[in-house]
Motif scaffolding. Sequence first.
Motif, PDB file in Angstrom:
ATOM      1  N   GLN A  45       0.814  -1.211   0.000  1.00  0.00           N
ATOM      2  CA  GLN A  45       0.000   0.000   0.000  1.00  0.00           C
ATOM      3  C   GLN A  45       0.848   1.261   0.000  1.00  0.00           C
ATOM      4  OE1 GLN A  45      -3.390   0.044  -0.401  1.00  0.00           O
ATOM      5  NE2 GLN A  45      -2.960   2.200  -0.740  1.00  0.00           N
ATOM      6  N   GLU A  46       1.946   1.266   0.736  1.00  0.00           N
ATOM      7  CA  GLU A  46       2.792   2.458   0.779  1.00  0.00           C
ATOM      8  C   GLU A  46       3.376   2.762  -0.597  1.00  0.00           C
ATOM      9  OE1 GLU A  46       5.768   2.334   3.758  1.00  0.00           O
ATOM     10  OE2 GLU A  46       4.349   2.194   5.432  1.00  0.00           O
ATOM     11  N   GLU A  47       3.810   1.725  -1.302  1.00  0.00           N
ATOM     12  CA  GLU A  47       4.369   1.933  -2.640  1.00  0.00           C
ATOM     13  C   GLU A  47       3.288   2.411  -3.599  1.00  0.00           C
ATOM     14  OE1 GLU A  47       7.121  -0.374  -5.980  1.00  0.00           O
ATOM     15  OE2 GLU A  47       6.253  -1.482  -4.286  1.00  0.00           O
ATOM     16  N   ARG A  48       2.088   1.868  -3.471  1.00  0.00           N
ATOM     17  CA  ARG A  48       0.977   2.330  -4.307  1.00  0.00           C
ATOM     18  C   ARG A  48       0.702   3.803  -4.072  1.00  0.00           C
ATOM     19  NH1 ARG A  48      -3.596  -2.495  -3.697  1.00  0.00           N
ATOM     20  NH2 ARG A  48      -2.459  -4.113  -4.908  1.00  0.00           N
ATOM     21  N   ASP A  49       0.692   4.206  -2.800  1.00  0.00           N
ATOM     22  CA  ASP A  49       0.442   5.618  -2.484  1.00  0.00           C
ATOM     23  C   ASP A  49       1.512   6.511  -3.088  1.00  0.00           C
ATOM     24  OD1 ASP A  49      -1.794   4.838  -1.059  1.00  0.00           O
ATOM     25  OD2 ASP A  49      -0.795   4.927   0.891  1.00  0.00           O
ATOM     26  N   ARG A  50       2.766   6.064  -3.038  1.00  0.00           N
ATOM     27  CA  ARG A  50       3.847   6.858  -3.610  1.00  0.00           C
ATOM     28  C   ARG A  50       3.693   6.980  -5.123  1.00  0.00           C
ATOM     29  NH1 ARG A  50       7.112   3.941   0.067  1.00  0.00           N
ATOM     30  NH2 ARG A  50       7.795   2.533  -1.608  1.00  0.00           N
ATOM     31  N   VAL A  51       3.307   5.885  -5.752  1.00  0.00           N
ATOM     32  CA  VAL A  51       3.127   5.904  -7.204  1.00  0.00           C
ATOM     33  C   VAL A  51       2.018   6.870  -7.589  1.00  0.00           C
ATOM     34  CG1 VAL A  51       2.326   4.550  -9.179  1.00  0.00           C
ATOM     35  CG2 VAL A  51       4.068   3.612  -7.647  1.00  0.00           C
ATOM     36  N   VAL A  52       0.888   6.787  -6.883  1.00  0.00           N
ATOM     37  CA  VAL A  52      -0.244   7.674  -7.194  1.00  0.00           C
ATOM     38  C   VAL A  52       0.150   9.127  -6.990  1.00  0.00           C
ATOM     39  CG1 VAL A  52      -2.572   8.361  -6.491  1.00  0.00           C
ATOM     40  CG2 VAL A  52      -2.005   5.934  -6.728  1.00  0.00           C
ATOM     41  N   ASP A  53       0.851   9.420  -5.903  1.00  0.00           N
ATOM     42  CA  ASP A  53       1.279  10.794  -5.636  1.00  0.00           C
ATOM     43  C   ASP A  53       2.233  11.300  -6.713  1.00  0.00           C
ATOM     44  OD1 ASP A  53      -0.241  10.882  -3.348  1.00  0.00           O
ATOM     45  OD2 ASP A  53       1.425  10.409  -1.996  1.00  0.00           O
ATOM     46  N   SER A  54       3.031  10.408  -7.284  1.00  0.00           N
ATOM     47  CA  SER A  54       4.031  10.832  -8.264  1.00  0.00           C
ATOM     48  C   SER A  54       3.443  11.075  -9.645  1.00  0.00           C
ATOM     49  CB  SER A  54       5.137   9.778  -8.379  1.00  0.00           C
ATOM     50  OG  SER A  54       4.640   8.585  -8.992  1.00  0.00           O
ATOM     51  N   LEU A  55       2.244  10.565  -9.906  1.00  0.00           N
ATOM     52  CA  LEU A  55       1.632  10.767 -11.219  1.00  0.00           C
ATOM     53  C   LEU A  55       1.150  12.212 -11.341  1.00  0.00           C
ATOM     54  CD1 LEU A  55      -0.410   7.458 -11.539  1.00  0.00           C
ATOM     55  CD2 LEU A  55       1.650   8.086 -12.818  1.00  0.00           C
ATOM     56  N   PRO A  56       1.564  12.934 -12.377  1.00  0.00           N
ATOM     57  CA  PRO A  56       1.186  14.347 -12.511  1.00  0.00           C
ATOM     58  C   PRO A  56      -0.329  14.540 -12.606  1.00  0.00           C
ATOM     59  CG  PRO A  56       2.983  13.803 -14.003  1.00  0.00           C
ATOM     60  CD  PRO A  56       2.469  12.506 -13.451  1.00  0.00           C
ATOM     61  N   GLY A  57      -0.783  15.637 -12.037  1.00  0.00           N
ATOM     62  CA  GLY A  57      -2.203  15.983 -12.096  1.00  0.00           C
ATOM     63  C   GLY A  57      -2.524  16.898 -13.251  1.00  0.00           C
ATOM     64  N   GLU A  58      -1.675  16.936 -14.256  1.00  0.00           N
ATOM     65  CA  GLU A  58      -1.925  17.752 -15.449  1.00  0.00           C
ATOM     66  C   GLU A  58      -1.303  17.042 -16.637  1.00  0.00           C
ATOM     67  OE1 GLU A  58       1.883  18.265 -13.926  1.00  0.00           O
ATOM     68  OE2 GLU A  58       0.104  19.060 -12.899  1.00  0.00           O
ATOM     69  N   VAL A  59      -1.691  17.467 -17.815  1.00  0.00           N
ATOM     70  CA  VAL A  59      -1.104  16.924 -19.032  1.00  0.00           C
ATOM     71  C   VAL A  59      -0.328  18.026 -19.729  1.00  0.00           C
ATOM     72  CG1 VAL A  59      -2.876  15.168 -19.341  1.00  0.00           C
ATOM     73  CG2 VAL A  59      -3.200  17.414 -20.359  1.00  0.00           C
ATOM     74  N   THR A  60       0.597  17.636 -20.598  1.00  0.00           N
ATOM     75  CA  THR A  60       1.436  18.614 -21.284  1.00  0.00           C
ATOM     76  C   THR A  60       0.740  19.125 -22.542  1.00  0.00           C
ATOM     77  OG1 THR A  60       2.535  16.930 -22.627  1.00  0.00           O
ATOM     78  CG2 THR A  60       3.471  17.400 -20.455  1.00  0.00           C
ATOM     79  N   TRP A  61       1.263  20.223 -23.075  1.00  0.00           N
ATOM     80  CA  TRP A  61       0.713  20.775 -24.315  1.00  0.00           C
ATOM     81  C   TRP A  61       0.843  19.779 -25.459  1.00  0.00           C
ATOM     82  CZ3 TRP A  61      -2.565  24.512 -24.490  1.00  0.00           C
ATOM     83  CH2 TRP A  61      -2.533  25.528 -23.539  1.00  0.00           C
ATOM     84  N   ASP A  62       1.887  18.947 -25.408  1.00  0.00           N
ATOM     85  CA  ASP A  62       2.061  17.958 -26.469  1.00  0.00           C
ATOM     86  C   ASP A  62       0.954  16.916 -26.478  1.00  0.00           C
ATOM     87  OD1 ASP A  62       4.387  19.117 -27.371  1.00  0.00           O
ATOM     88  OD2 ASP A  62       5.669  17.939 -26.041  1.00  0.00           O
ATOM     89  N   GLU A  63       0.319  16.726 -25.330  1.00  0.00           N
ATOM     90  CA  GLU A  63      -0.724  15.701 -25.232  1.00  0.00           C
ATOM     91  C   GLU A  63      -2.125  16.257 -25.449  1.00  0.00           C
ATOM     92  OE1 GLU A  63       0.289  12.806 -21.781  1.00  0.00           O
ATOM     93  OE2 GLU A  63       1.161  14.747 -21.274  1.00  0.00           O
ATOM     94  N   MET A  64      -2.264  17.569 -25.414  1.00  0.00           N
ATOM     95  CA  MET A  64      -3.580  18.184 -25.508  1.00  0.00           C
ATOM     96  C   MET A  64      -3.809  18.773 -26.892  1.00  0.00           C
ATOM     97  SD  MET A  64      -3.863  20.214 -21.885  1.00  0.00           S
ATOM     98  CE  MET A  64      -5.521  20.794 -22.258  1.00  0.00           C
TER      99      MET A  64
END
Length: 285
Positions: A26-45
Amino acid sequence: MGRHTDERGDAFPRAPTQEEWEAMGQEERDRVVDSLPGEVTWDEMAMPEGDRHFQGKVQAMDALRGYFKRQERKVYLGAELPIYYPGERRFAPDLLAVLDAEPYPRQKWVVSAEGKGLDWVMEVHVGGDRKKDAEYNVQRYARLGIPEYFIYDRARQRLEAYRLASPEAHTYVPMEQRQGRYVSRVLGLELQVEGDRLRFWTGTALLMESDELIARLEELLHGVQHRAEEDSRQLQDEVHRREQETRLRLEAEKHLVEETRRREEAERRLKELQAELERLEQRRD
């Protein structure tokens, strides 16, 4: 968390595969989720498409949010939220819905952490190349198992709709209109383009947006105030009429008392004259 390099050599964050996720604590899962950006880049939009694109999303979300709130059903609605499916490149649809999910604000939707994927997606198209929405996303969203996908083409003022024929299917089937509307089994609503707006219906009832509800309430309030003013005027007229009747009745009663007094006085005087006449006749005899 893995990273993906596309054909241009750009690296984009990805969520772990489901197998990798299940192997984590669970701790590793929490770290992974926290590390995922909450925005996308201009290249992706896609490039910004102006007010009509923005309004198409906001108006639809406003109508849906009000409806599900009145239904007291938990539905998460998001707009341009980064979505992370296991091992997949992230994306941010214009509008999305997840049924029976807590509606608190989020910065991202990580499918493995949330325990479920998206139930309904809508893309709003105004200008530019339609290929992303009308071809690529039709294939991608079906492959990811998103039950329904709608494309609101504001440039043409038309709606396209797709659904999975079964939970196991990974290819969309185009929806057919029913009396000019598309029926969303996921939302339990009917969708239709009217004029310059996307409309949602529940049976024969139109889901109004906040500005329309406010205008309707103001209209109703104006009507109530008008009726109240009319009732007040009628009440004042009635009070005035009754005051007039009371004044006339009092005057009539006063007149009657005066007439009674005069009659009694006349009768008294007549008796006195009759008595005087009788005395005179007796003396003459």
